[in-house]
Design an enzyme around this catalytic site. Structure first.
Site, PDB file in Angstrom:
ATOM      1  N   HIS A 144      19.038  29.661  11.430  1.00 45.39           N
ATOM      2  CA  HIS A 144      19.080  28.345  10.788  1.00 45.39           C
ATOM      3  C   HIS A 144      18.756  28.459   9.299  1.00 45.39           C
ATOM      4  O   HIS A 144      19.439  27.873   8.449  1.00 45.39           O
ATOM      5  CB  HIS A 144      18.075  27.396  11.437  1.00 45.39           C
ATOM      6  N   HIS A 195      10.094  28.984  14.740  1.00 49.26           N
ATOM      7  CA  HIS A 195      10.049  30.208  13.946  1.00 49.26           C
ATOM      8  C   HIS A 195       8.724  30.307  13.214  1.00 49.26           C
ATOM      9  O   HIS A 195       8.018  29.314  13.031  1.00 49.26           O
ATOM     10  CB  HIS A 195      11.187  30.241  12.920  1.00 49.26           C
TER      11      HIS A 195
END
Length: 548
Positions: A144, A195
């Site tokens: 991303h 993350h």
């Protein structure tokens, strides 16, 4: 040692005697295992800090915002939007975006499977996501972040180009939008617990480097590709296939390779399609294929332009929905012949053709490009957040999560034994659990010191406990995935934890070729085939240049 199965009875339940501390040591080559272990302590170190940050920032509104906007950094979003750029007069910009996104998806997937590093532990983190498949991937680095930063940097470079003719006010607004987009997506990955700091930093750096390379070296390479003979696109396709072949084997059933294959097919189709510019009758993009100029389609009118997009999307879906079943029906027989001849090069977690008769109809082989039947559900999920599925989850979601939770818990247990030798006489897990539960709280009360919230998050790492089904202390929309406490480290604990995971779908060896062909076809249609179809049905742009 075998790995958790991808399908069938007992899927995701490890074989008897499996020990999480040995899993990656056995699954990876010795040198890759050493590299992985050197990076793992940093992933563990940053987790409690991420949990502390998440706890102090979370609100229902931000949960919804970051969960929804995360879709703007996915490959699916770009796969739907990129073809439209070619049909709306921005082929050079579209090709640049395809290049940077393809490189970002491929190399982040390559690195993910190489390192096989887990996402930050949950608990203590809460995972906030609208995508079930994203949680099944490894964490390092963040795709991303690479996608968002590469698009933002590429856009900023184009905006600051001296040849850019946009008004200063428009350029300034677009620059602010680019910065906001990148920061929002990157920070959202931290906020959502998907993350860690290392993941987004390396992903962002990778995205920025890819954009710089494409901006300065992409156009001359495109010119060379277009002016050369068919040998150039052929060699480019061959290089891409070699890169697909050397993609590292993951230690777990991670879908990173699937995305890499899909984008590899896109680049192959793109290079073939753009090479044909000026070589096919009625080609509308001959003079705009590799420059930075655009085609003004506004004279066509709003209705015609909307009709062009609708027709283009329908053609793409028609190709995908017709070609995929044809390939899945015909390829298994061919693959069995190749396997019999000893030429097959199977990948781990992909079922060889000799072990199945046919691919079941309706199998969802990828989530990169949604099927037509998916759109009502996608619209419904945006209109009604409570239907988003598992929006907030606590506990392992993938095999990598489970192995990391077990390994970290075992590490804490060993550290506890080494610091308190009296525990070595306790043989049962229940005794260890009891001591563990009494120790931190009662010792803190005895010493008169209270644990800080950061210390509490450190204590939670590796512990999978039942949690509020409403989504944690804030009672978020969606439901949290509750898992039972499985303290200690034995075969029963491992089987119980793995049995709670979402089972990975069955993957077949014919998928690789199927995706390459299907996605190469999508890219060719988007860049070359569909613009020519527009000319044939009277919705083209050739007459616009003739009028000028």
């Amino acid at each position: 040692m075998s790995h958790p199965k991808a399908s069938g009875e007992g899927a995701d339940v490890p074989d008897a005697g499996l020990r999480s501390l040995d899993h990656y040591k056995r699954a990876l080559p010795k040198w890759r295992y050493a590299v992985r272990q050197s990076a793992l302590p940093l992933i563990r170190w940053e987790t409690p800090y991420l949990a502390w940050m998440q706890h102090n920032l979370r609100t229902p509104a931000l949960d919804s915002y970051f969960a929804i906007t995360a879709n703007l950094g996915t490959h699916t979003f770009f796969m739907i939007g990129l073809p439209i750029l070619f049909w709306c007069g921005y082929p050079a910009f579209g090709k640049g975006l395809v290049h940077i996104l393809a490189l970002g998806v491929f190399w982040t997937g390559f690195i993910k499977d190489f390192y096989s590093l887990p996402r930050p532990l949950s608990p203590p983190l809460h995972r906030i996501t609208m995508s079930g498949s994203a949680a099944l991937e490894y964490g390092f680095p963040s795709t991303h972040s690479a996608n968002a930063v590469s698009v933002a940097v590429y856009g900023l470079l184009l905006l600051k180009d001296p040849e850019n003719a946009l008004p200063p006010t428009t350029r300034f607004c677009l620059e602010i939008l680019a910065y906001f987009y990148a920061v929002s997506i990157v920070f959202g990955r931290l906020y959502c617990g998907m993350h860690g700091f290392l993941d987004v930093i390396i992903g962002s750096i990778l995205g920025a480097v890819i954009s710089l390379v494409e901006f300065y070296y992409g156009p001359p390479l495109d010119e060379y590709m277009h002016s050369s003979s068919w040998i150039a696109p052929f060699i480019a396709g061959l290089v891409i296939l070699i890169l697909v072949r050397i993609h590292p084997e993951p230690a777990d059933d991670c879908p990173c390779f699937d995305d890499s294959v899909a984008f590899a097919g896109v680049v192959i189709g793109l290079e073939i399609g753009t090479w044909t510019y000026g070589r096919i009758p009625m080609d509308p993009w001959e003079t705009h294929a590799h420059g930075r100029s655009t085609v003004d389609i506004t004279p066509l009118g709003l209705l015609t332009n909307v009709a062009r997009i609708v027709i283009g999307v329908l053609i793409v879906f028609l190709w995908r929905e017709s070609m995929k079943p044809i390939l899945l029906e015909t390829l298994p027989s061919l693959f069995r012949l190749i396997e019999t001849a000893g030429w097959s090069l199977p990948r781990r977690f992909f079922t060889p053709a000799s072990e199945y008769k046919s691919v079941p109809p309706g199998s969802k082989l990828d989530t990169m490009f949604p099927a037509a039947s998916d759109f009502p559900r996608m619209v419904e999920s945006i209109r009604h957040p409570t239907t988003r599925g598992r929006s907030v989850s606590i506990g392992p979601q993938s095999a990598a999560d489970a192995y990391e939770a077990l390994a970290y818990r075992e590490r804490k247990r060993r550290e506890s034994l080494s610091s308190n030798p009296s525990l070595r006489s306790k043989n049962s897990n229940m005794e260890l659990k009891s001591t563990k539960e009494e120790g931190p709280s009662e010792c803190a009360q005895t010493s008169g010191a209270q644990q800080s919230s950061l210390q509490q998050y450190k204590a939670q790492m590796g512990d999978v406990a039942e949690t509020d089904a409403a989504g944690g202390p804030q009672g978020q929309n969606g439901h949290a995935q509750a898992h039972a406490v499985v303290d200690g480290h034995d075969e029963t604990d491992e089987e119980k934890m793995f049995s709670l995971l979402v089972r990975p779908r069955v993957r077949y060896d014919v998928e690789v070729v199927t995706k390459l062909v299907v996605y190469a076809g999508i890219a060719w249609f988007a860049t070359a085939g569909i613009p020519i179809i527009f000319e044939l049905i009277g919705m083209g742009t050739n007459h616009l240049s003739e009028e000028l």
